[in-house]
Design a protein around this motif. Structure first.
Motif, short mmCIF file in Angstrom:
data_model
loop_
_atom_site.label_atom_id
_atom_site.label_comp_id
_atom_site.label_asym_id
_atom_site.label_seq_id
_atom_site.Cartn_x
_atom_site.Cartn_y
_atom_site.Cartn_z
N HIS A 204 -21.00 42.41 30.87
CA HIS A 204 -20.62 42.96 32.17
C HIS A 204 -19.32 43.74 32.03
O HIS A 204 -18.52 43.51 31.10
CB HIS A 204 -20.44 41.84 33.21
N PRO A 205 -19.06 44.66 32.95
CA PRO A 205 -17.80 45.39 32.93
C PRO A 205 -16.61 44.47 33.19
O PRO A 205 -16.70 43.51 33.95
CB PRO A 205 -17.96 46.40 34.08
N LEU A 206 -15.49 44.79 32.53
CA LEU A 206 -14.25 44.05 32.74
C LEU A 206 -13.30 44.83 33.64
O LEU A 206 -12.91 44.37 34.70
CB LEU A 206 -13.59 43.75 31.40
N HIS A 207 -12.92 46.05 33.22
CA HIS A 207 -11.97 46.84 33.99
C HIS A 207 -11.93 48.26 33.46
O HIS A 207 -12.45 48.56 32.38
CB HIS A 207 -10.57 46.22 33.93
N LEU A 208 -11.27 49.12 34.22
CA LEU A 208 -11.02 50.50 33.82
C LEU A 208 -9.60 50.65 33.30
O LEU A 208 -8.72 49.85 33.63
CB LEU A 208 -11.20 51.43 35.02
N ASP A 209 -9.38 51.69 32.51
CA ASP A 209 -7.99 51.98 32.14
C ASP A 209 -7.27 52.61 33.34
O ASP A 209 -7.88 52.88 34.38
CB ASP A 209 -7.93 52.88 30.90
N THR A 210 -5.99 52.85 33.20
CA THR A 210 -5.18 53.32 34.33
C THR A 210 -5.69 54.64 34.90
O THR A 210 -5.66 54.87 36.12
CB THR A 210 -3.71 53.47 33.89
N HIS A 211 -6.18 55.51 34.07
CA HIS A 211 -6.63 56.83 34.53
C HIS A 211 -8.12 56.85 34.88
O HIS A 211 -8.66 57.92 35.19
CB HIS A 211 -6.33 57.89 33.46
N ALA A 212 -8.77 55.69 34.82
CA ALA A 212 -10.20 55.57 35.15
C ALA A 212 -11.05 56.50 34.29
O ALA A 212 -12.03 57.09 34.76
CB ALA A 212 -10.43 55.83 36.63
N ARG A 213 -10.65 56.62 33.03
CA ARG A 213 -11.43 57.42 32.08
C ARG A 213 -12.25 56.56 31.13
O ARG A 213 -13.25 57.01 30.59
CB ARG A 213 -10.49 58.32 31.27
N MET A 214 -11.79 55.34 30.93
CA MET A 214 -12.45 54.43 30.01
C MET A 214 -12.82 53.13 30.72
O MET A 214 -12.04 52.60 31.51
CB MET A 214 -11.53 54.10 28.82
N LEU A 215 -14.02 52.63 30.41
CA LEU A 215 -14.47 51.35 30.93
C LEU A 215 -14.51 50.36 29.77
O LEU A 215 -15.04 50.66 28.70
CB LEU A 215 -15.87 51.48 31.53
N PHE A 216 -13.97 49.18 29.99
CA PHE A 216 -14.00 48.12 28.98
C PHE A 216 -15.00 47.06 29.43
O PHE A 216 -15.05 46.68 30.61
CB PHE A 216 -12.60 47.53 28.79
N LEU A 217 -15.80 46.60 28.48
CA LEU A 217 -16.88 45.68 28.79
C LEU A 217 -16.89 44.50 27.83
O LEU A 217 -16.49 44.63 26.67
CB LEU A 217 -18.26 46.36 28.69
N ARG A 218 -17.37 43.37 28.32
CA ARG A 218 -17.85 42.29 27.45
C ARG A 218 -19.31 42.63 27.20
O ARG A 218 -20.10 42.69 28.14
CB ARG A 218 -17.67 40.93 28.12
N ASP A 219 -19.69 42.82 25.92
CA ASP A 219 -20.93 43.55 25.62
C ASP A 219 -21.65 42.91 24.43
O ASP A 219 -21.10 42.86 23.32
CB ASP A 219 -20.54 45.01 25.31
#
Length: 636
Positions: A204-219
């Motif tokens: 599932h998704p964890l969070h976005l970086d500050t600029h909302a350009r990258m999504l971090f996931l547990r994958d």
């Protein structure tokens, strides 16, 4: 006290101080501590803790979760009514002490979704006021309570937002078992990432970086254990940042400015931290060298210089520290249970037991001080709830309580437990009351074979799923256990599924995938086959049932119908009901009363030690003994 028994009030009473949270500017510390016996929020200057004052004055259930807003002078906390989980969100002004109910809606469940580090006068909340099944997103102004709709929920489990409270993504679980991440394309929510059924429970998704350009996931796509990945929102390019061959990625620590992950943790048998950036490695090395046990980050200042951490080991309850990263110094703030400093706490041993079909079951064993290989003794199999949760190493009040009373205590991460990869958690689907129970039986056989447990003196006990496992154990294996204790456990899986809280609607597909769908013939057959209620006549050993009257997850009817079925078959059962509790006891007075009765119940049927039940322990609680008082050793 005789026999060196640790008083129940020390094990299950209110903590002294806990959940320390430092203010964003680093000037104040807030924490939870009793005020007239009820947990409230206290605050003090960070350099003058002895000048603490309470900023809330709850007189009933107590406060158990709170955090600082980033305006620096408001604290926000959640509270329900007698365990009904219809949480309200409150804000307290630490300067004026004024308290405002930010979500003053009856019969509604609200959650704090995000406290922004850039928008400091408002927080983001989830409220299911419009539709009980789904939570919409709102911002609420801390000072005025003004509320504004940000995103109406169109049937999804959650949204992914940035620090400006902009909504970028949505998460939806499909009836097929897949999980989708959706994004808006030309104003239309469109599937973007799809996790296959086998991945959905751990990815599932964890969070976005500050600029909302990258999504971090547990994958877990392409691997068994869930790793940490980064996806470029513009290109879809995916990069693996971290993984473990032993367990799923557990926690992720991010840079406060960029929101880029800088460290992660993994929990297999023990907790381990790994740095992703060299500058953090020195901090991890410093903390590892302090001999404070396993630690967790509780809060941090906006400049990230000061951390409040909580640390514990198997024989050391929580201690909270202030870690100054600039000077690399560690200052003890308080001990959560100082009355246990000199208590005879016993070590916990992590081990791996093989299931009959070859799975590794990470297990934790605590032995009483007088255990001898020449004389196996009484034992308690303590089953965790969830079941999509896990047991872990560290201080465990139930382990210490039971071991202190003379029992070997065994906690098993049976198949279906979380954190051990997708194959392990998915192996529990369709196996409630079968292979999940076989794993527990294999652990019992292990303890008997190694002369830890006397086969005639083994109890099974647990809460929620652990309560269900207790009922399964006594109905499926009537000769294995000497007795059982079911706390808020479901007895009828069909009624469990049909009566889940409305706001669990997005969770319905994963639940029915695991236990069976009552809307299908095959699913209904499975649910009834695996429900202990329909095998109540097989119970041949003493059973104690405890429940909270306001439990929204496992309704009181789950206990009522099991007790009624036993009464119809002339099988006696003590039944404890707490009218001011929900899914488990929260008020310490109720926990102490519950475990006083359980302790003496176990002593009667296993032969262990017991502190006598004191009349005031029962009087201070809300306990109602609905059935079987004559089977309990109660004071007159």
């Amino acid at each position: 006290m005789s026999h060196g028994l640790i008083p129940r009030s020390h094990l299950f009473g209110n903590p002294y101080k806990f959940s320390g949270k430092i203010s964003p500017d680093g000037l104040f510390l807030a924490w939870l501590a009793p005020l007239d016996g009820v947990l409230n929020v206290w605050i003090a200057p960070i350099d003058a803790i002895d000048r603490a004052e309470p900023v809330t004055k709850d007189t009933n259930r107590g406060i158990r979760t709170f955090e600082w807003a980033n305006d620096g002078h408001h604290l926000v906390y959640m509270q329900d009514k007698e365990g009904d989980e219809n949480f309200h969100i409150y804000a307290v002004d630490t300067e004026t002490r004024a308290i405002r109910d930010l979500t003053p809606f009856d019969g509604v469940t609200a959650w704090i979704d995000r406290v922004s580090r850039t928008i400091r006068d408002r927080i983001l909340v989830r409220i299911n006021r419009r539709d009980p099944k789904f939570h919409d997103l709102y911002t609420v102004e801390l000072a005025s309570g003004d509320i504004a709709l940000i995103q109406e929920n169109f049937g999804v489990a959650a949204f992914v937002t940035d620090h400006h409270y902009n909504v970028h993504l949505a998460i939806r679980d499909l009836p097929s078992g897949e999980r989708e991440v959706l994004r808006r394309v030309d104003g239309v929510w469109t599937p973007w990432i799809t996790f296959a059924t086998e991945d959905a429970r751990v990815s599932h998704p964890l969070h976005l970086d500050t600029h909302a350009r990258m999504l971090f996931l547990r994958d877990s796509r392409g691997r068994d254990k869930a790793g940490l990945t980064r996806v470029d929102l513009a290109t879809g390019e995916t990069a693996l940042l971290a993984e473990s061959d032993k367990a799923d990625i557990f926690g992720v620590l991010c840079d406060l400015e960029t929101r880029e992950p800088i460290a992660y943790s993994v929990v297999h048998e023990r907790l381990q931290y790994f740095a992703l950036e060299a500058k953090l490695q020195a901090d991890l090395d410093f903390l590892a060298a302090q001999d404070i046990g396993d630690w967790f980050l509780l809060s941090r200042t906006l400049d990230d210089r000061l951390w409040v951490i909580g640390a514990y080991s198997d024989t050391q309850p929580f201690i909270e520290y202030l870690f100054d990263r600039g000077t690399r110094s560690l200052r003890e703030l308080h001990r959560v249970y100082p009355e246990l400093d000199d208590a005879p706490l016993l070590p916990m041993r992590p081990l791996i037991i093989k299931s009959r079909d070859g799975l590794d079951l990470v297990t934790y064993l605590t032995l009483p001080g007088d255990v001898s290989a020449a004389a196996p003794g009484a034992a308690v199999l303590l089953v965790h709830g969830g079941p999509w949760a896990r047991d872990s190493f560290g201080y465990h009040s139930l382990h210490q309580w039971l071991a202190n009373r003379g029992y070997a205590v065994l906690s098993v991460n049976f198949r279906g437990s979380a954190g051990f990869g997708k194959a392990f958690i998915n192996a529990g689907d369709g196996e409630w009351g079968r292979r999940m129970d076989d794993d527990l039986l294999d652990a019992v056989a292990w303890a008997i074979e190694r002369r830890i447990a006397d086969p005639q003196r083994i109890a099974i006990m647990g809460g929620s799923y652990g309560g269900y496992a207790t009922l399964v154990g006594l109905t499926r294996n009537p000769d294995t256990y000497a007795c059982g204790v079911d706390i808020v456990g479901p007895s009828n899986l069909e009624t469990l599924v049909r009566t889940i809280p409305p706001y669990w609607e997005s969770f319905r597909a994963p639940l029915t995938k695991a236990v069976g769908d009552p809307e299908t013939e095959e699913g209904l057959r499975l649910l009834r086959e695996r429900s202990p209620l329909f095998n109540a006549d097989k119970i041949a050993k003493p059973l104690l049932i405890a429940h909270g009257a306001n439990d929204p997850r496992v309704k009181q009817a789950e206990a009522d119908q099991m007790v009624e079925a036993l009464k119809e078959r002339n099988i006696p059962v003590p039944y404890l009901l707490f009218p001011d509790e929900g899914h488990g006891c929260v008020r310490p007075e109720n926990n102490i009363a519950l475990f006083a009765i359980v302790e003496n119940f176990l002593a009667r049927h296993l032969g262990g030690l017991a502190e006598p039940i004191h009349a005031d322990e029962l009087k201070k609680s809300s306990l109602e003994i609905r059935e079987g008082a004559e089977q309990l050793s109660l004071p007159q």
